[in-house]
Motif scaffolding. Structure first.
Motif, mmCIF file in Angstrom:
data_model
loop_
_atom_site.group_PDB
_atom_site.id
_atom_site.type_symbol
_atom_site.label_atom_id
_atom_site.label_comp_id
_atom_site.label_asym_id
_atom_site.label_seq_id
_atom_site.Cartn_x
_atom_site.Cartn_y
_atom_site.Cartn_z
ATOM 1 N N GLY A 183 0.854 -1.200 0.000
ATOM 2 C CA GLY A 183 0.000 0.000 0.000
ATOM 3 C C GLY A 183 0.882 1.241 0.000
ATOM 4 O O GLY A 183 1.731 1.394 0.862
ATOM 5 N N MET A 184 0.698 2.126 -0.988
ATOM 6 C CA MET A 184 1.584 3.277 -1.164
ATOM 7 C C MET A 184 0.972 4.590 -0.683
ATOM 8 O O MET A 184 1.586 5.657 -0.811
ATOM 9 N N GLY A 185 -0.243 4.519 -0.166
ATOM 10 C CA GLY A 185 -0.867 5.735 0.327
ATOM 11 C C GLY A 185 -2.348 5.498 0.495
ATOM 12 O O GLY A 185 -2.882 4.503 -0.005
ATOM 13 N N ALA A 186 -3.016 6.386 1.207
ATOM 14 C CA ALA A 186 -4.453 6.213 1.428
ATOM 15 C C ALA A 186 -5.065 7.549 1.787
ATOM 16 O O ALA A 186 -4.363 8.454 2.246
ATOM 17 N N TYR A 187 -6.373 7.640 1.539
ATOM 18 C CA TYR A 187 -7.076 8.830 1.985
ATOM 19 C C TYR A 187 -8.381 8.435 2.660
ATOM 20 O O TYR A 187 -8.892 7.332 2.464
ATOM 21 N N ALA A 212 -8.224 13.327 5.523
ATOM 22 C CA ALA A 212 -6.800 13.089 5.762
ATOM 23 C C ALA A 212 -6.218 12.274 4.614
ATOM 24 O O ALA A 212 -6.898 11.429 4.033
ATOM 25 N N VAL A 213 -4.949 12.572 4.307
ATOM 26 C CA VAL A 213 -4.244 11.861 3.235
ATOM 27 C C VAL A 213 -2.904 11.382 3.776
ATOM 28 O O VAL A 213 -2.208 12.122 4.468
ATOM 29 N N CYS A 214 -2.568 10.124 3.465
ATOM 30 C CA CYS A 214 -1.285 9.543 3.871
ATOM 31 C C CYS A 214 -0.495 9.168 2.626
ATOM 32 O O CYS A 214 -1.000 8.446 1.760
ATOM 33 N N VAL A 215 0.735 9.667 2.524
ATOM 34 C CA VAL A 215 1.636 9.317 1.414
ATOM 35 C C VAL A 215 2.759 8.462 1.992
ATOM 36 O O VAL A 215 3.407 8.854 2.960
ATOM 37 N N VAL A 216 2.966 7.287 1.394
ATOM 38 C CA VAL A 216 4.025 6.400 1.881
ATOM 39 C C VAL A 216 5.337 6.723 1.169
ATOM 40 O O VAL A 216 5.383 6.823 -0.054
ATOM 41 N N LEU A 217 6.384 6.935 1.956
ATOM 42 C CA LEU A 217 7.739 7.080 1.412
ATOM 43 C C LEU A 217 8.405 5.718 1.519
ATOM 44 O O LEU A 217 8.478 5.146 2.610
ATOM 45 N N ALA A 218 8.875 5.214 0.367
ATOM 46 C CA ALA A 218 9.428 3.856 0.337
ATOM 47 C C ALA A 218 10.894 3.884 -0.069
ATOM 48 O O ALA A 218 11.380 4.874 -0.627
ATOM 49 N N SER A 219 11.564 2.788 0.186
ATOM 50 C CA SER A 219 12.956 2.631 -0.246
ATOM 51 C C SER A 219 12.982 2.365 -1.748
ATOM 52 O O SER A 219 12.159 1.588 -2.255
ATOM 53 N N GLY A 220 13.944 2.972 -2.456
ATOM 54 C CA GLY A 220 14.073 2.758 -3.899
ATOM 55 C C GLY A 220 14.231 1.270 -4.202
ATOM 56 O O GLY A 220 15.034 0.590 -3.573
ATOM 57 N N GLY A 221 13.454 0.764 -5.162
ATOM 58 C CA GLY A 221 13.541 -0.654 -5.501
ATOM 59 C C GLY A 221 12.359 -1.461 -4.993
ATOM 60 O O GLY A 221 11.973 -2.467 -5.576
ATOM 61 N N VAL A 276 8.851 2.940 4.400
ATOM 62 C CA VAL A 276 9.657 3.553 5.467
ATOM 63 C C VAL A 276 8.814 4.458 6.365
ATOM 64 O O VAL A 276 8.842 4.348 7.586
ATOM 65 N N LEU A 277 8.036 5.372 5.747
ATOM 66 C CA LEU A 277 7.270 6.364 6.517
ATOM 67 C C LEU A 277 5.887 6.523 5.896
ATOM 68 O O LEU A 277 5.725 6.343 4.683
ATOM 69 N N GLY A 278 4.918 6.892 6.701
ATOM 70 C CA GLY A 278 3.588 7.259 6.197
ATOM 71 C C GLY A 278 3.319 8.693 6.598
ATOM 72 O O GLY A 278 2.959 8.980 7.746
ATOM 73 N N VAL A 279 3.532 9.620 5.657
ATOM 74 C CA VAL A 279 3.403 11.045 5.967
ATOM 75 C C VAL A 279 1.931 11.420 5.798
ATOM 76 O O VAL A 279 1.381 11.314 4.701
ATOM 77 N N THR A 280 1.304 11.850 6.886
ATOM 78 C CA THR A 280 -0.157 11.983 6.909
ATOM 79 C C THR A 280 -0.550 13.391 7.323
ATOM 80 O O THR A 280 0.008 13.939 8.276
ATOM 81 N N GLY A 338 17.559 7.390 -2.292
ATOM 82 C CA GLY A 338 16.669 6.440 -2.974
ATOM 83 C C GLY A 338 15.199 6.571 -2.595
ATOM 84 O O GLY A 338 14.388 5.756 -3.016
ATOM 85 N N ALA A 339 14.844 7.603 -1.820
ATOM 86 C CA ALA A 339 13.447 7.748 -1.373
ATOM 87 C C ALA A 339 12.497 7.809 -2.565
ATOM 88 O O ALA A 339 12.768 8.500 -3.554
ATOM 89 N N TYR A 340 11.399 7.083 -2.474
ATOM 90 C CA TYR A 340 10.423 7.054 -3.567
ATOM 91 C C TYR A 340 9.009 7.181 -3.005
ATOM 92 O O TYR A 340 8.697 6.593 -1.963
ATOM 93 N N CYS A 341 8.175 7.966 -3.675
ATOM 94 C CA CYS A 341 6.749 7.940 -3.340
ATOM 95 C C CYS A 341 5.941 8.142 -4.607
ATOM 96 O O CYS A 341 6.454 8.665 -5.602
ATOM 97 N N ARG A 342 4.701 7.698 -4.587
ATOM 98 C CA ARG A 342 3.792 8.033 -5.672
ATOM 99 C C ARG A 342 3.440 9.510 -5.541
ATOM 100 O O ARG A 342 3.402 10.046 -4.439
ATOM 101 N N ARG A 343 3.173 10.169 -6.654
ATOM 102 C CA ARG A 343 2.845 11.593 -6.629
ATOM 103 C C ARG A 343 1.353 11.834 -6.825
ATOM 104 O O ARG A 343 0.915 12.979 -6.879
#
Ligand code: AMP
Ligand code: GLY
Length: 421
Positions: A227-231, A328-337, A381-385, A409-414
């Motif tokens: 899961g890469m994010g949620a609202y 509320a919106v949560c964006v997941v920051l993931a490790s590259g790869g 790694v993180l869920g920025v909400t 290498g931080a990656y998130c969906r935009r």
């Protein structure tokens, strides 16, 4: 009252944060926890699979309530073990946890109770599965029946891909025993939504709706992830649809579980496809979703510990759930790869700057701490909400916080929440 929370993901950081605000809380322990949960209580170095160790810890630390985050210990009977030791535990017993741990069981419950879901068949041999898939000329969805960390599902646009997936699951055994039984079902079309409810065996208290983003890439492309994010809320779930979901899905599931002799207590999570013919169940989970919990709990105003106790004691009827009206919106920051191979141990900067922003929470998932420095230690790694007056504003606030955080290498969906804007 002292509480032991089991788990170590972003979901558990969000639960620990809310429990930490309860006026009923004495000490909060998290096993094994992460650097985020360490800010809410005391991390204890016991793995979430060590049922015996967790029960022993609870007995010797005057724990009145255990709260179980992940599905694996639930399926392994951790709630039964706590109850045998005379300690209340939030979550279903092993028999009821089969609703997630065994998709063939979930399908039987749905069939027996006329709960809308995709047509499906279960297979115990690859030869039978192959013959069936080959006889079909439309898309199929192939699923390992057991627990596979959210990765056991293949949506296949042609039967040849379906056979390949069945072969990898049943003969390649990529999910081990979880692939002993294979479910083949029709592909459903529509938007997805997650409906989570507190259930005390009888009463059902629905939380605000939410939507996950499973694929790794923008526009829902690439392989599935945890899961890469949620609202929250999901505007597609209108008030009328929500009543339909309660009436056609949640009520018959809870009734069916009672009739089956496996009464349901805890969080019941229905993953739904909103098809043209109405809501259909894709899967049940027997716990809070990750990352849906992060935006949902950001909005919950009622004391979470009181709600959990009411669930355990079968008196949910005494509770009123109150919600912050702001989305509320949560964006997941993931490790590259991720969700493939990725490196760990990258230093994370900007956490304090992000956390100081108004109405922002940075929930830790795959992090570790070494010499006072927070490092990456997992795929997600993180869920920025963030909360905002509208979903668009919550999205903008979440990405403003994401943009001050960095690691190699931080990656998130935009595009998290775009479907709702
Ligand atoms: P599950 O773990 O069963 O929820 O499946 C994971 C993901 O696979 C879901 O969130 C959907 O995106 C997709 N999926 C599962 N079952 C179906 C289905 N019958 N039709 C279309 N997509 C599906
Ligand atoms: N967000 C999907 C899950 O928790 O399984």
């Amino acid at each position: 009252m002292n509480v032991l929370l089991v788990g170590s993901g972003g979901r558990e950081h969000a639960i620990a944060w809310r429990l930490g605000q309860s006026k009923e809380l004495g000490r909060l322990y998290i096993a094994p926890g992460n650097p985020g949960t360490a800010q809410c209580g005391t991390n204890v170095d016991i793995g979430s699979g060590d049922v015996e160790g967790l029960v022993e810890f609870a007995k010797s630390n005057d724990i009145a309530l255990a709260v179980i985050g992940p599905e694996d210990p639930l399926a392994a009977g951790i709630v039964d073990a706590f109850e045998q030791a005379g300690i209340k535990a939030f979550g279903p017993c092993a028999g009821a946890a089969q609703l997630e741990a065994d998709k063939a069981f979930a399908k039987q419950i749905m069939r027996a109770n006329s709960i809308p879901t995709a047509e499906s068949r279960a297979f115990e041999t690859f030869a039978d599965a192959k013959a069936y898939i080959a006889s079909r000329d439309e898309s199929v969805v192939v699923k390992a029946a057991g627990l596979a960390a959210g990765k056991g599902v293949f949506v296949c646009d042609d039967p040849a891909d379906g056979i390949l997936a069945a072969e990898r699951i049943m003969q390649g055994r990529i999910f081990g025993e979880a692939g002993n039984v294979l479910i083949v079902e029709d592909k459903l079309l529509g938007q997805e939504a997650s409906i989570l409810a507190f259930v005390d065996g009888r009463s059902i208290y629905v939380m605000e709706s939410s939507q996950d983003h499973k694929p790794i890439g923008d526009g829902d492309t690439g392989p599935n992830t945890g899961g890469m994010g949620a609202y929250c809320p999901a505007p597609i779930v209108t008030e009328q649809l929500m009543s339909q979901i309660v009436k056609e899905v949640l009520v018959p599931t809870v009734d069916g579980m009672n009739r089956n002799g496996t009464p349901y207590r805890g969080v019941l999570y229905a993953g739904l496809m909103m098809t043209q013919g109405g809501p259909r169940v894709l899967e049940f989970n027997v716990r809070f979703g990750d990352p849906e919990t992060q935006p949902i709990l950001m909005r919950l105003k009622t004391d979470l510990l009181e709600v959990m106790l009411a669930v355990c004691e079968g008196r949910l009827g005494e509770i009123t759930l109150e919600w912050d009206p702001r989305p509320a919106v949560c964006v997941v920051l993931a490790s590259g790869g991720y969700p493939g191979d990725y490196e760990k141990g990258k230093a994370i900067s900007g956490l304090d700057t992000a956390a100081a922003m108004d109405d922002v929470m940075v929930f830790h998932a795959g992090t570790a701490e070494k010499d006072g420095q927070v490092l990456t230690a997992g795929g997600r790694v993180l869920g920025v909400t963030a909360l905002g007056a509208t979903i668009a504003e919550a999205k903008a606030a979440a990405y403003r916080a994401v943009d001050v955080i960095d690691f190699e290498g931080a990656y998130c969906r935009r595009d998290i929440a775009d479907k709702a804007i």
